[in-house]
Design a protein around this motif. Sequence first.
Motif, PDB file in Angstrom:
ATOM      1  N   LYS A  23      35.462  33.788  35.448  1.00  0.00           N
ATOM      2  CA  LYS A  23      36.644  34.609  35.711  1.00  0.00           C
ATOM      3  C   LYS A  23      37.947  33.892  35.334  1.00  0.00           C
ATOM      4  O   LYS A  23      39.032  34.398  35.601  1.00  0.00           O
ATOM      5  N   ASP A  71      34.579  37.969  43.317  1.00  0.00           N
ATOM      6  CA  ASP A  71      34.285  39.147  42.498  1.00  0.00           C
ATOM      7  C   ASP A  71      35.090  40.359  42.948  1.00  0.00           C
ATOM      8  O   ASP A  71      35.465  41.203  42.136  1.00  0.00           O
ATOM      9  N   TYR A  74      38.974  39.301  42.056  1.00  0.00           N
ATOM     10  CA  TYR A  74      39.193  39.156  40.614  1.00  0.00           C
ATOM     11  C   TYR A  74      38.062  39.904  39.903  1.00  0.00           C
ATOM     12  O   TYR A  74      37.057  39.302  39.514  1.00  0.00           O
TER      13      TYR A  74
END
Length: 221
Positions: A23, A71, A74
């Motif tokens: 990420k 999760d 972001y």
Amino acid sequence: MNRLFHFPLSPFCRKVRLVLAEKKIEVELIEERYWEQSQEFLRRNPGGKVPVMRLDGRVMSESQAICEYLDEKYPEPPLLPRTPEGRYEVRRLCAWFDDKFHHEVTSKLLYERVNKKVMGLGYPDSKNVKFGAQKIKYHLDYMGWLLDQRRWLAGDAMTLADFAAAAHLSALDYISDVDWNRNANVKDWYAKIKSRPAFRPLLADQVPGFPPPAHYADLDF
């Protein structure tokens, strides 16, 4: 400053590191000798375990909770499916690797061969090593069976389940305890995930006294 307190060969820390890297969330890595149970560390996590993450002013522990938090906060790229059925399968497999695989394999091989020496707890227990070496065959066969039906472990897209599995297997691969020739599906799957940019920091890890094998950082094995 955002920080992750970790131990390089901890599969739970590696799972979080993979999610952060995927990420593109930058954190400072702080190696933590968690077994010494310092008061400073216990203030961060009274449970006395790594990983511990400080992100956006919040201190968090427990790898699965951290990964799901990341999760949700972001969402790109997504590592949990949108459907309840898909999320269930990912969580089931994360639990499989972080509980069953860890208990039967990681704790019997990695912890016996490496952690005991690093922590000054003596020599490996040969019975545990033999047990782990036998059990990993079953798990590799199960993964091969899953990958016979799916592109990735939990379905057609890469998910947190793949990172959970790869975190354990990469730590074991560091000490040459994975027979990649046992199942072609598993070897192909690992080659795909090993080639991702998020994986590169893991391949650069070094534990003093335990040099990795030549193939560890080789993307083509």
